[in-house]
Design an enzyme around this catalytic site. Structure first.
Site, short mmCIF file in Angstrom:
data_model
loop_
_atom_site.label_atom_id
_atom_site.label_comp_id
_atom_site.label_asym_id
_atom_site.label_seq_id
_atom_site.Cartn_x
_atom_site.Cartn_y
_atom_site.Cartn_z
N GLU A 217 1.38 -10.29 -8.23
CA GLU A 217 0.46 -9.61 -7.31
C GLU A 217 1.19 -9.06 -6.08
OE1 GLU A 217 -2.44 -8.52 -7.74
OE2 GLU A 217 -2.97 -9.55 -9.59
N TYR B 26 -6.63 -8.90 -0.32
CA TYR B 26 -6.64 -8.55 -1.74
C TYR B 26 -5.84 -9.56 -2.56
CZ TYR B 26 -5.30 -6.92 -6.18
OH TYR B 26 -5.06 -6.91 -7.53
N ASP C 23 -8.73 -3.90 -6.51
CA ASP C 23 -7.52 -3.08 -6.38
C ASP C 23 -7.89 -1.62 -6.65
OD1 ASP C 23 -7.78 -2.84 -9.10
OD2 ASP C 23 -5.77 -3.56 -9.59
#
Ligand code: SF4
Length: 368
Positions: A56, A139, A157
């Site tokens: 990520e 996020y 996203d």
């Protein structure tokens, strides 16, 4: 934008629109059949938190295709968070070279150290706790919490943003659309299985609900999709008009002595922070201390560098940069960093510096 229908409310089942639970089930069935095989998607009841976190962070502002070889190299070199925590920062920066946004690499290392040394090697399981760690914003925290720990977190996203904007036909300008997209994504997130749902939404956006030419015919949720019904999918989400970027100029120096080229390391903070660079005139507020005229005067007291033909062009997020490259045989080596010409492409230069190195290799004359 111009289309005849204006959607003021999210069109969910509460308003007699999308049946959320059916959509979730059909998306989940599709994901069971079609999930992308990605190396951070480990088998088992939950994904491996270290690999989810690593992927990520790498995927922030970066495509899956670009990330894959970096991810494999990091996983091989540092298979655990403890191994990464124990690695020298310069090694991590070298392996990150070319992936861009170098603050991510420094934060990655800082985060690994905290997890390994202060949290017993275990990542926190909630988005709120994850967000306290370096380099983990809202996020990434939501993605790691949902995907690694199945926490009930909504993950949005770029791919998810596009799918949600289309499902609900959210046609506001980008600023006004953001909270509505979040609201829509949150409504679609199931109480259990949020991680798999997030991965399914990401895969749908990456493979079917693409930015251009979405494959609506083969989309598993097309019968719920308002943009598809209105035939406006390709216009959504509404994009901000392109900004024109300013153009800056700089001179860089290829100073060579006995087959070695003078490099330096940029300041830790700011653009290309902590990365290797060629000496250059300032091109960023935090340009290196390794600039002309001192260095050039010190290494070339009696000769002037020659300009090589052409320019090296590079674009950062906020500006274009044109670099002229000057070259000369240095009259002596100082105690800075001298790298052999053969090793230049192996030492972990960031993309701009790699372009300069290749330009120099192509155009320089053999040492006089
Ligand atoms: Fe995207 Fe088309 Fe599927 Fe709607 S139907 S979610 S626009 S691919």
């Amino acid at each position: 934008m111009n289309h005849p229908v204006r959607i003021d409310k999210l069109n969910t089942d509460k308003q007699g629109g999308i049946n959320i639970s059916r959509l979730q089930n059909e998306l989940a069935d599709w994901f069971d059949r079609e999930a992308r095989a990605l190396p951070w998607r480990t088998a088992g009841p939950g994904r491996e938190p270290y690999l989810v976190w690593l992927s990520e962070v790498m995927l922030q502002q970066t495509t899956v295709k670009t990330v894959l070889p970096y991810f494999e190299r990091f996983r091989t070199l540092w298979p655990t968070v403890e191994a990464l925590a124990g690695a020298p920062l310069d090694d991590v920066l070298r392996e990150w070279a070319g992936l861009g946004y170098y603050a991510r690499a420094r934060n990655l290392k800082a985060c690994a150290e905290i997890v390994a040394n202060e949290l017993g090697g275990k990542f926190p399981e909630t988005a709120a706790d994850l967000q306290r760690l370096p380099g983990i914003g809202p996020y990434t925290a939501a993605a790691v919490a949902a995907i690694a720990f199945d926490a009930s977190a909504t993950v949005v996203d770029g791919n998810v943003e596009r799918v949600v904007a289309r499902l609900f036909a959210i046609d506001d300008d980008p600023k006004a659309a953001k909270p509505r997209i979040w609201e829509g994504a949150a409504q679609l997130t199931p109480a259990r299985g949020a991680g798999r749902h997030a991965e399914a939404m990401m895969d749908l956006g990456a493979t079917i609900c693409r930015p251009t030419s979405p494959d609506c015919e083969n989309c598993p949720v097309n019968r719920y999709c308002l943009a598809h019904k209105l035939d406006i999918a390709e216009n959504l989400p509404v994009r901000a008009p392109r900004r024109s970027l300013p153009r800056r100029k700089a001179r860089a120096y290829w100073l060579e002595r006995n087959g070695r080229v003078r490099l330096g390391r940029r300041p830790a903070k700011g653009l290309l922070g902590g990365m290797l660079e060629f000496p250059a005139t300032p091109w960023d507020q935090r340009s290196s201390p390794l600039t002309e005229p001192e260095l050039v005067a010190r290494l070339l007291p009696s000769r002037a560098p020659k300009k090589l033909p052409g320019l090296v062009a590079h674009t950062f997020t906020h500006f274009h940069l044109d670099v002229e490259l000057f070259t000369a045989e240095a009259e002596h080596q100082d105690d800075g960093l001298w790298v052999s010409v053969e090793d230049l492409e192996k030492v972990g230069l960031p993309t701009l510096m790699l372009k300069i190195a290749r330009h120099g290799l192509r155009h320089r004359q053999p040492a006089d």
